[in-house]
Design a protein around this motif. Structure first.
Motif, PDB file in Angstrom:
ATOM      1  N   GLY A   1       0.836  -1.182   0.000  1.00 33.46           N
ATOM      2  CA  GLY A   1       0.000   0.000   0.000  1.00 33.46           C
ATOM      3  C   GLY A   1       0.870   1.230   0.000  1.00 33.46           C
ATOM      4  N   GLY A   2       0.333   2.311  -0.502  1.00 28.60           N
ATOM      5  CA  GLY A   2       1.120   3.529  -0.515  1.00 28.60           C
ATOM      6  C   GLY A   2       0.298   4.736  -0.884  1.00 28.60           C
ATOM      7  N   ALA A   3       0.881   5.908  -0.651  1.00 32.17           N
ATOM      8  CA  ALA A   3       0.206   7.164  -0.958  1.00 32.17           C
ATOM      9  C   ALA A   3       1.266   8.238  -1.172  1.00 32.17           C
TER      10      ALA A   3
ATOM     11  N   HIS B   1       6.010  17.843  -0.407  1.00 29.73           N
ATOM     12  CA  HIS B   1       5.910  16.424  -0.760  1.00 29.73           C
ATOM     13  C   HIS B   1       5.715  15.604   0.525  1.00 29.73           C
ATOM     14  N   GLN B   2       4.803  14.658   0.457  1.00 31.55           N
ATOM     15  CA  GLN B   2       4.544  13.786   1.598  1.00 31.55           C
ATOM     16  C   GLN B   2       4.104  12.427   1.062  1.00 31.55           C
ATOM     17  N   GLY B   3       4.650  11.354   1.621  1.00 30.13           N
ATOM     18  CA  GLY B   3       4.314  10.036   1.114  1.00 30.13           C
ATOM     19  C   GLY B   3       4.259   8.992   2.202  1.00 30.13           C
ATOM     20  N   HIS B   4       3.697   7.845   1.839  1.00 26.86           N
ATOM     21  CA  HIS B   4       3.579   6.744   2.782  1.00 26.86           C
ATOM     22  C   HIS B   4       3.698   5.429   2.019  1.00 26.86           C
ATOM     23  N   ALA B   5       4.383   4.449   2.605  1.00 30.76           N
ATOM     24  CA  ALA B   5       4.511   3.123   2.013  1.00 30.76           C
ATOM     25  C   ALA B   5       4.269   2.069   3.081  1.00 30.76           C
ATOM     26  N   ARG B   6       3.641   0.969   2.676  1.00 30.07           N
ATOM     27  CA  ARG B   6       3.286  -0.072   3.648  1.00 30.07           C
ATOM     28  C   ARG B   6       3.453  -1.450   3.012  1.00 30.07           C
ATOM     29  N   LEU B   7       4.196  -2.314   3.673  1.00 25.11           N
ATOM     30  CA  LEU B   7       4.354  -3.710   3.270  1.00 25.11           C
ATOM     31  C   LEU B   7       3.847  -4.582   4.406  1.00 25.11           C
ATOM     32  N   SER B   8       2.869  -5.427   4.109  1.00 23.20           N
ATOM     33  CA  SER B   8       2.287  -6.281   5.150  1.00 23.20           C
ATOM     34  C   SER B   8       2.380  -7.746   4.746  1.00 23.20           C
ATOM     35  N   TRP B   9       2.342  -8.612   5.737  1.00 22.89           N
ATOM     36  CA  TRP B   9       2.370 -10.058   5.503  1.00 22.89           C
ATOM     37  C   TRP B   9       1.503 -10.731   6.541  1.00 22.89           C
TER      38      TRP B   9
ATOM     39  N   ARG C   1       0.617 -11.797  11.864  1.00 19.98           N
ATOM     40  CA  ARG C   1       0.407 -10.569  11.086  1.00 19.98           C
ATOM     41  C   ARG C   1       1.564  -9.629  11.353  1.00 19.98           C
ATOM     42  N   THR C   2       2.136  -9.052  10.295  1.00 20.87           N
ATOM     43  CA  THR C   2       3.237  -8.121  10.499  1.00 20.87           C
ATOM     44  C   THR C   2       3.251  -7.111   9.372  1.00 20.87           C
ATOM     45  N   ASN C   3       3.807  -5.938   9.627  1.00 27.80           N
ATOM     46  CA  ASN C   3       3.905  -4.918   8.593  1.00 27.80           C
ATOM     47  C   ASN C   3       5.055  -3.972   8.887  1.00 27.80           C
ATOM     48  N   LEU C   4       5.551  -3.373   7.827  1.00 33.73           N
ATOM     49  CA  LEU C   4       6.575  -2.324   7.890  1.00 33.73           C
ATOM     50  C   LEU C   4       6.005  -1.114   7.185  1.00 33.73           C
ATOM     51  N   ARG C   5       6.029   0.049   7.850  1.00 30.13           N
ATOM     52  CA  ARG C   5       5.402   1.250   7.297  1.00 30.13           C
ATOM     53  C   ARG C   5       6.383   2.426   7.394  1.00 30.13           C
ATOM     54  N   GLY C   6       6.434   3.184   6.312  1.00 26.98           N
ATOM     55  CA  GLY C   6       7.288   4.365   6.290  1.00 26.98           C
ATOM     56  C   GLY C   6       6.512   5.583   5.843  1.00 26.98           C
TER      57      GLY C   6
ATOM     58  N   PHE D   1      12.634  14.487   6.296  1.00 26.17           N
ATOM     59  CA  PHE D   1      12.858  13.366   7.215  1.00 26.17           C
ATOM     60  C   PHE D   1      11.909  12.225   6.856  1.00 26.17           C
ATOM     61  N   ALA D   2      12.190  11.057   7.414  1.00 27.67           N
ATOM     62  CA  ALA D   2      11.365   9.866   7.219  1.00 27.67           C
ATOM     63  C   ALA D   2      11.192   9.166   8.552  1.00 27.67           C
ATOM     64  N   LEU D   3      10.032   8.566   8.750  1.00 27.24           N
ATOM     65  CA  LEU D   3       9.727   7.814   9.958  1.00 27.24           C
ATOM     66  C   LEU D   3       9.325   6.398   9.557  1.00 27.24           C
ATOM     67  N   TRP D   4       9.988   5.398  10.155  1.00 29.74           N
ATOM     68  CA  TRP D   4       9.700   3.993   9.864  1.00 29.74           C
ATOM     69  C   TRP D   4       9.150   3.323  11.124  1.00 29.74           C
ATOM     70  N   ASP D   5       8.083   2.556  10.952  1.00 30.12           N
ATOM     71  CA  ASP D   5       7.464   1.836  12.062  1.00 30.12           C
ATOM     72  C   ASP D   5       7.280   0.372  11.663  1.00 30.12           C
ATOM     73  N   VAL D   6       7.353  -0.515  12.636  1.00 30.24           N
ATOM     74  CA  VAL D   6       7.141  -1.936  12.382  1.00 30.24           C
ATOM     75  C   VAL D   6       6.196  -2.483  13.439  1.00 30.24           C
ATOM     76  N   TYR D   7       5.318  -3.405  13.025  1.00 30.25           N
ATOM     77  CA  TYR D   7       4.334  -3.999  13.935  1.00 30.25           C
ATOM     78  C   TYR D   7       4.222  -5.493  13.632  1.00 30.25           C
ATOM     79  N   ALA D   8       4.031  -6.300  14.670  1.00 34.63           N
ATOM     80  CA  ALA D   8       3.837  -7.742  14.494  1.00 34.63           C
ATOM     81  C   ALA D   8       2.902  -8.252  15.578  1.00 34.63           C
ATOM     82  N   ALA D   9       2.055  -9.230  15.220  1.00 42.21           N
ATOM     83  CA  ALA D   9       1.137  -9.864  16.167  1.00 42.21           C
ATOM     84  C   ALA D   9       1.114 -11.359  15.894  1.00 42.21           C
ATOM     85  N   LYS D  10       1.103 -12.169  16.954  1.00 39.47           N
ATOM     86  CA  LYS D  10       1.115 -13.631  16.849  1.00 39.47           C
ATOM     87  C   LYS D  10       0.009 -14.208  17.719  1.00 39.47           C
TER      88      LYS D  10
END
Length: 780
Positions: free
Chosen positions: A645-647, A668-676, A684-689, A714-723
């Protein structure tokens, strides 16, 4: 008679007046709305929605589309998973059934041959079929809207790991919130470059109070918890035709959850560095005609300090409690009554260096909202909704000099009370038109000490009438709307809107809209009087302000593949705001003679009692601004449980008088998301910037020369995971700001030995670890 008795007497009189108007309109409706199609033979389409295990799905969205005219009607399934469309006059229809986390089902049917239909939805990792309320004050499929609305659903909110609406909204295209958590100050949202003061924030369609106009007009979305939310809807562009003043920049609607099972319970707890601790308990039920949802939360943060060489703290610590209760009782199949009670209590503590030296501060806030809604389905094509709403906000600020002095400082407080009643009458005309009309009455009151010109307070009332007609013309849907506001201080204003949605094909939709906005200055801008107890400045209101007016154009489209594994959207926008109100610095007032000269030159009311020896800020209509640009966003479902996903948002925001770029905006402003997601492993896990270009942090003008301070990109990166573990229990964790991005001035000292100014007050890398447990008794 006390003020509160007068308030409720006027509230009840207005409610009665709106009810009489609605009843009169209803009595005329059969004559006004009769048409040859109304006499045609009608049918009823009904059915049931379950999952693949035969458990019913409560609250699933079902949309019926007339294939000949394009008219859409949307309902939700009841406690038995059932739905019905009565008085259907046509032959060929399409039914679309959707629910969060499930693959939608689309089926074409013949109205006369439709018996008791059944739909079994399958879980799927695809772009959801989203139903939206905020775009037109009725439920619609997102691709059918004629204005740009962003939706963040419950599953995506959960898988960010965030606890506040401000954090979630950072990942929405065209929306900007300042990171740094509640401890570093208000989030200060923007929509398409339009500031917080011009953006209306709602909870279930009703305004959230927070003394808008005080503290720069920012309503702090960091203090709005997301745990109780089903979704967040963001309407972009001038929405005054539907939502009135304060909506000239857009609307953020926080929509709370509805129970989806006969009985469901969930518990969530998490903690992390900086003393973060969040816990939440929820209970929902559906039993016969009664349903309810309850939520209680506690949030804690010890704060942080980016300038340890000084006494002050960058972010104050806080303790906050949130509570929500919702009830709904279905008296008859056509009449229901709903109630909402929502509240939060916030206790914030910090340190700072003020005029008299080091001091401690304490700010106690509390807010409560009460709503009552009656929904009456008068006949299969006519509905009436009547709502009553009351909200209160209290803030008490205390301070004292740090030990050993321990001298109490002058306190300050602010109290806001808002009351609102409204009624909406809806009618389907034939198979091409959906007509809505309504009336509203608002009253807003401020009072306080060291916050307003008059400690006794100030008040503004607004009376409203609005109407909207949605006309279906096969592939095209045209929406026309008009709102009339009468403000007790500023008189009358008319806000029109027009929109078009055109279906090129089943997968392609184009949309265009125009909206005219009107915003009356709020009570803070008119009557604010604040002598800051910590620094040498004062802010003075201006009762001579003129209303702000806006024009907004949106044009774009959306493409979704037939299997809904890919979605792409594009939106071009242009917003114009005339007579923008800002607090303007009139300089440091050193002597009584200088103060007298400024009062005479600016026409400041002496009743505000401005003083010399302080920097003076004064509200004025100073600018005509323009924001325009483009927004892109998309989602793609990949094999093996992966998703992208992205914007991206490009923003050009200028003051049309000075031709200077507006401060506080990113071009300029953007967002990217990779989930699995791996269902077999329960993972469930994802990496978002999120990415931001450089921006003008501050601007100063001296001797006719303007100087900008530009903060770097600047850029901000976040990661989330759930089991998932067992029996509804799962463990989750999050790391926010993975790369430890902070303002470049953090930790640096200037030539005078003082810390350099920090424009991004971010604590740096943070982590959280938590447990979530959910249990539900399903109905089959």
């Amino acid at each position: 008679m006390t003020n509160s008795n007068v308030f409720f007497l006027r509230l009840s009189r207005s409610a009665g007046l709106i009810f009489l108007i609605s009843t009169f309109a209803l009595s005329l409706a059969p004559r006004l709305f009769s048409a040859p199609l109304d006499k045609a033979e009608s049918a009823t389409i009904h059915g049931r929605v379950t999952d693949t295990s035969s458990s019913v799905l409560i609250g699933a969205s079902v949309t019926l589309t007339n294939l000949a005219t394009g008219l859409e009607r949307t309902v939700t399934t009841d406690a038995n998973g059932q739905f019905a469309f009565a008085a259907v006059r046509g032959e060929h229809y399409r039914l679309t059934v959707s629910a969060a986390g499930f693959a939608p089902i689309t089926r074409e049917i013949e109205a006369g041959a439709a018996a008791n239909l059944t739909f079994a939805l399958e879980p799927a990792l695809i772009a959801e079929q989203v139903t939206v309320f905020s775009g037109s004050r009725q439920e619609e499929l997102r691709e059918s809207l004629n204005t740009r609305v962003e939706v963040v659903g419950r599953a995506r909110i959960r898988d960010t790991g965030y606890e506040s609406a401000a954090e979630v909204l950072r990942e929405v295209p065209g929306v900007l919130t300042r990171r740094g958590s509640e401890t570093a100050g208000a989030a200060g949202e923007q929509i398409q470059g339009i500031d917080s003061r011009q953006v209306l924030v709602l909870l279930d369609g009703q305004p959230i109070v927070g003394a808008r106009g005080i503290k720069r007009g920012v309503l702090n979305l960091d203090r709005q918890s997301v745990g109780r939310l089903d979704r967040i809807e963001v309407v972009k562009g001038a929405s005054s035709a539907l939502y009135g003043s304060d909506a000239i920049g857009g609307v953020i609607n926080l929509i709370t959850r509805e129970p989806s099972n006969p009985l469901e319970v969930s518990l969530t707890t998490s903690g992390g560095n900086f003393g973060v601790f969040d816990t939440r308990a929820e209970l929902g039920f559906v039993h016969a005609r009664l349903s309810g949802f309850f939520s209680f939360e506690r949030h804690k943060n010890n704060g942080f300090d980016l300038t340890p060489t000084t006494f002050d703290t960058t972010g104050a610590g806080f303790r906050r409690y949130d509570a929500l209760a919702k009830f709904k009782y279905q008296f008859t199949p056509g009449f229901s009554l709903s109630a909402l009670i929502n509240s939060y209590w916030n206790d914030q503590r910090g340190r700072l260096v003020g005029e008299l030296g080091p001091q401690t501060s304490a700010i106690d806030e509390e807010s409560q909202n009460y709503g009552l809604t009656g929904d009456w389905q008068i006949d299969p094509r006519t509905a009436l909704q009547v709502r009553g709403y009351f909200a209160r906000f209290d803030e008490i600020s205390l301070g004292e000099l740090a030990p050993p002095a321990n001298t109490p400082l002058e306190p300050g407080n602010l109290f806001e009370r808002l009351g609102k009643v409204d009624a909406t009458l809806s009618r389907i005309l034939g198979e091409r038109q959906f007509l809505q009309a309504g009336g509203e009455w608002w009253t807003d009151r401020y009072r306080g000490f060291n916050r307003l010109r008059d400690d006794g307070g100030h008040r503004a009332d607004t009376s409203v009438f609005w109407a909207q007609d949605r006309i279906s013309l096969n592939r095209a849907t045209v929406t026309l709307g008009l709102r009339y506001d009468h403000h007790s201080i500023f008189g009358s204003a008319v806000s029109p809107k027009a929109g078009l949605n055109f279906r090129l094909a089943e997968s392609w939709r184009l949309r265009a809209s125009y909206g005219r906005g009107f915003r009356a200055p709020d009570l803070g801008q008119l009557f604010f009087r604040f002598l800051n107890p910590t620094n040498f400045y004062q802010v003075i209101g201006n009762p001579k302000l003129e209303p702000e007016r806006a024009n907004s154009w949106q044009f774009g489209g959306e493409f979704t593949t037939h299997d809904r594994r890919m979605r792409f959207g594009i939106n071009f926008f242009r917003n114009e705001v005339n007579d923008l109100i800002e607090a303007v610095s009139l300089g440091f007032i050193a002597t009584p003679q200088q103060l007298a000269a400024v009062i005479a030159r600016e026409g400041i009311d002496p009743n505000f009692r401005p003083v010399f020896g302080r920097l003076l800020f004064f509200y004025k209509n100073i600018a005509n601004v323009r924001t325009q640009g483009i927004e892109l966003d998309g989602e793609l479902t990949l094999p093996a449980g992966f998703g992208l996903g992205g914007a991206y948002t490009y923003l050009d925001a200028i003051d049309e008088d000075s031709r200077l770029t507006l401060t506080g905006r990113h071009r300029h402003q953007g967002h990217a998301r990779l989930s699995w997601v791996n269902a077999r492993l329960g993972l469930r896990t994802n990496l978002r910037g999120t990415f931001y270009s450089s921006w003008i942090a501050t601007r100063s003008t001296r001797a006719g020369v303007t100087t900008d301070t530009v903060a770097p990109r600047f850029a901000l990166w976040d990661v989330y995971a759930a089991k998932s573990l067992w029996s509804g229990l799962e463990v989750f964790g999050a790391v926010d700001n993975l790369t430890d991005s902070q303002d470049p001035n953090t930790g640096l000292l200037g030539a005078n030995g003082a810390p350099l100014p920090i424009f991004r007050p971010e604590a740096g890398r943070t982590f959280r670890l938590g447990l979530r447990w959910r249990w539900a008794r399903e109905r089959r």
